[in-house]
Scaffold this active site. Sequence first.
Site, PDB file in Angstrom:
ATOM      1  N   THR A   6      58.215 145.061 -28.925  1.00 19.99           N
ATOM      2  CA  THR A   6      56.831 145.056 -28.449  1.00 19.99           C
ATOM      3  C   THR A   6      55.938 145.791 -29.428  1.00 19.99           C
ATOM      4  OG1 THR A   6      55.373 145.619 -26.590  1.00 19.99           O
ATOM      5  CG2 THR A   6      57.119 147.189 -27.090  1.00 19.99           C
ATOM      6  N   ASP A  62      56.713 140.089 -21.420  1.00 21.64           N
ATOM      7  CA  ASP A  62      55.422 139.421 -21.351  1.00 21.64           C
ATOM      8  C   ASP A  62      54.832 139.673 -19.970  1.00 21.64           C
ATOM      9  OD1 ASP A  62      53.550 137.944 -22.901  1.00 21.64           O
ATOM     10  OD2 ASP A  62      53.859 136.247 -21.572  1.00 21.64           O
TER      11      ASP A  62
END
Length: 188
Positions: A6, A62
């Site tokens: 991320t 996500d």
Amino acid sequence: MLQYVTTNPGKLREARSYLGEATIDDYDYDYPEIQAPTLEPIAAAGARDAYREVGEPVIVDDAGLFIDAFDGFPGPYSSFVEHTIGVDRVWELAEPLADRGAAFRCVLAYCDGEPVDDPADDGDLPVRCFTGVVDGEIVAPRGSGGFGYDPIFEHDGATFAELSSEEKNEVSHRGRALESFAAWYSDR
Ligand code: ITT
Ligand code: NA
């Protein structure tokens, strides 16, 4: 060690708080995001791409804010909307609504390159998805913790920006997705 892929330090902080420092490593890689109306295919494609990049077991996270009266917008476009109009203007758009109901959704996609025994397998890298959802309401911004849309998302009387990472994980979309991932991961 698992690589949590991320660019968002807030996501990593919450994942570390839930899974423990020893379980995951920070892998800062901005995988290309496909466009889709739901989060699952975006996370799955991201996990395949990230696994090809990293070569070790990866998790891609996500997430998005789905506002009921806007038919789920910004949803998969939450990052774009945060970086264009910003969170305060999302509140301004929601303020006149009679129904300010919303949900946060999080999909964790895991890929370790191992084949799974699935007759429907299309030969692409297998990915497992773990989803978490939490309902709430859009409110005027409050609180200074968390990240992203947390100041305008209220659940059970508090905005997510008024909670510590541990408190947020107990009820949040990410906490719930981490819970189901951890249950599968520990007895796989
Ligand atoms: P990645 O590198 O992991 O993709 P990102 O921030 O771009 O990081 P997303 O593509 O999943 O993440 O975009 C999600 C958007 O929703 C982004 O604007 C986040 O700030 C916001 N968001 C995600 N989880 C959130 C949470 O728990 N609380 C508040 N906002 C959140
Ligand atoms: Na992203």
